[in-house]
Each structure stands twice: as C-alpha cells, then as structure tokens.
Design a protein around this motif. Sequence first.
Motif, PDB file in Angstrom:
ATOM      1  N   SER A 242       0.813  -1.226   0.000  1.00 22.57           N
ATOM      2  CA  SER A 242       0.000   0.000   0.000  1.00 22.57           C
ATOM      3  C   SER A 242       0.847   1.277   0.000  1.00 22.57           C
ATOM      4  O   SER A 242       0.353   2.358   0.300  1.00 22.57           O
ATOM      5  CB  SER A 242      -0.931   0.001   1.221  1.00 22.57           C
ATOM      6  N   GLN A 244       2.068   2.916  -2.466  1.00 25.26           N
ATOM      7  CA  GLN A 244       1.663   3.861  -3.519  1.00 25.26           C
ATOM      8  C   GLN A 244       0.493   4.748  -3.044  1.00 25.26           C
ATOM      9  O   GLN A 244       0.514   5.964  -3.235  1.00 25.26           O
ATOM     10  CB  GLN A 244       1.287   3.094  -4.793  1.00 25.26           C
ATOM     11  N   SER A 245      -0.490   4.120  -2.411  1.00 27.92           N
ATOM     12  CA  SER A 245      -1.643   4.898  -1.943  1.00 27.92           C
ATOM     13  C   SER A 245      -1.222   5.863  -0.835  1.00 27.92           C
ATOM     14  O   SER A 245      -1.775   6.968  -0.708  1.00 27.92           O
ATOM     15  CB  SER A 245      -2.782   3.983  -1.464  1.00 27.92           C
ATOM     16  N   GLU A 248       0.269   8.800  -2.552  1.00 20.75           N
ATOM     17  CA  GLU A 248      -0.805   9.641  -3.131  1.00 20.75           C
ATOM     18  C   GLU A 248      -1.468  10.493  -2.058  1.00 20.75           C
ATOM     19  O   GLU A 248      -1.759  11.670  -2.276  1.00 20.75           O
ATOM     20  CB  GLU A 248      -1.834   8.751  -3.845  1.00 20.75           C
TER      21      GLU A 248
END
Length: 253
Positions: A242, A244-245, A248
């Motif tokens: 997770s 990447q999230s 973001e």
Amino acid sequence: AEGHAFSPKDAYFEEFEGAFPYEETPDQAAAIDDVLADMQKQRPMDRIVCGDVGYGKTEVAIRAALRAALDGKQVAVLTPTTILCEQHYKTFRERFAGYPVRVEMLSRFRTAAEAREVLEDLASGSVDIVIATHRILNKNTRFRDLGLLVVDEEQRFGVTHKERIKKLRRTVDVLTLTATPRTLQMALSGMRDLSVIDTPPVDRLSVRTQVCLSSPSLIREAILREVRRGGQIFFLHNRVSSIQSMAEMLEEV
C-alpha cells in the motif's frame, strides 16, 4: 588467543586524523583511543562501540581501518543491509580520498563480474578495505591477510552469520558498532570490552518522539512545519503493497 599487535600512531596517522572535518566529541576521542590501544595488544580485540545514530561511530571504525591498512592488513566492514553498505562505502571513499588505501564494496549493487573481480583482488591483497553485506561471510571468500573485522549492528545478523563471525573472532581484531542495548548487555556482563559515545555532536538537537492517532491533517501539519524550517522529512511506511496509496495521500495533503 594470539593476534596481530598493530603499530602505535605515527605522523602519517596524525595527519589523517587532522583531516577529519569535525571536532571529535570527548566520548568519540576516548573510543578511538580505546580501540587503538586494543589493536596494539597481542590478544585479538573484541570491543563494542555503543552510541546513537549520528554520534560518530563510523569515524572510530575509519581510524581503526587506517591503522590496519597502514600495517599491511586487510579490513572487512560487515553491514546488515545493502543501503547501509552503500552509505559506509561512500563515507570510507570520501575519507580515504588521496590516501594509498583501496576501498571496495560487495553487495547486490555490484554486478556478478564486478563482485568476482573484488573477490579476486581480496584474495591477491590489492583491496585494503571491503565494505560488504553478509555475502562476505561465504566460505569461498578468501582474504590475503585479514587483520580487522568491523561489524555494524551485529544483532541484525542471523545465527549462521554469527557463527561465521565467531570463527573469525578467534584470530582477527573485531570492532562492533551498535546503537542497541541488547549488544550493550553482553558488554556489561563482561563478555566484551565496551566504549560508549554519549556526547551528541555540536548543534545536535535532542530527539522528540510523539505517538499519535494517525490523521492526514496531523501529518500535513507536521510535514509543513518541517518544510518551512528548511528541513527534510523521512516518512516510514510498513507495507510495500500500500506504499503507492500512502504516497498519493501525502501528495494530496
């Protein structure tokens, strides 16, 4: 057991010490003296240097490595991770620039051909100092004349690696660098000699730790405060799946 008794400081060594860009803290200077005194003894050194991150343990290892290299002995610096290996490699290269000491690295950042060449040069003796991950503990690694082993954060190595380190310890001078109390306890129980670096470097602020419930607004506030100060942020996330999230979310806030 009998080991190699290294020579005392000479003018060349003192010149190298003088090139250190910082003022040694009293604890750091004492640790360097302890290590060099141990190296001059006939029995193999087995010393722990304990100190927080950024307190100057690496420079203690660099001085010991120079002493060994000037006596024609080889040095192995064993690190638990590839990243730490790369960091030490850069630091050692910078410190030994302009000195007749060859520093090489062995980690997965090296191609198979490069690693083979370093191993051959270790066996022939043309490499003075090797900074490496646990691959250096392989049975096929041959040194021409190993005199000093520096182990960074020994508690992070597995049992098999520790067994191999133990075998080397019988005849080679060993210097262990740690910021961990568990290794410290071994020293306090009298099994190992100990030097503690307790003085923070000049201008070092004390670390403040806060444990809070996570919230994007709190993360945003903390990051912006540091950015406004002109500082940098290291954001640690514990799940590769997770990550990447999380990145973001950080961009968003």
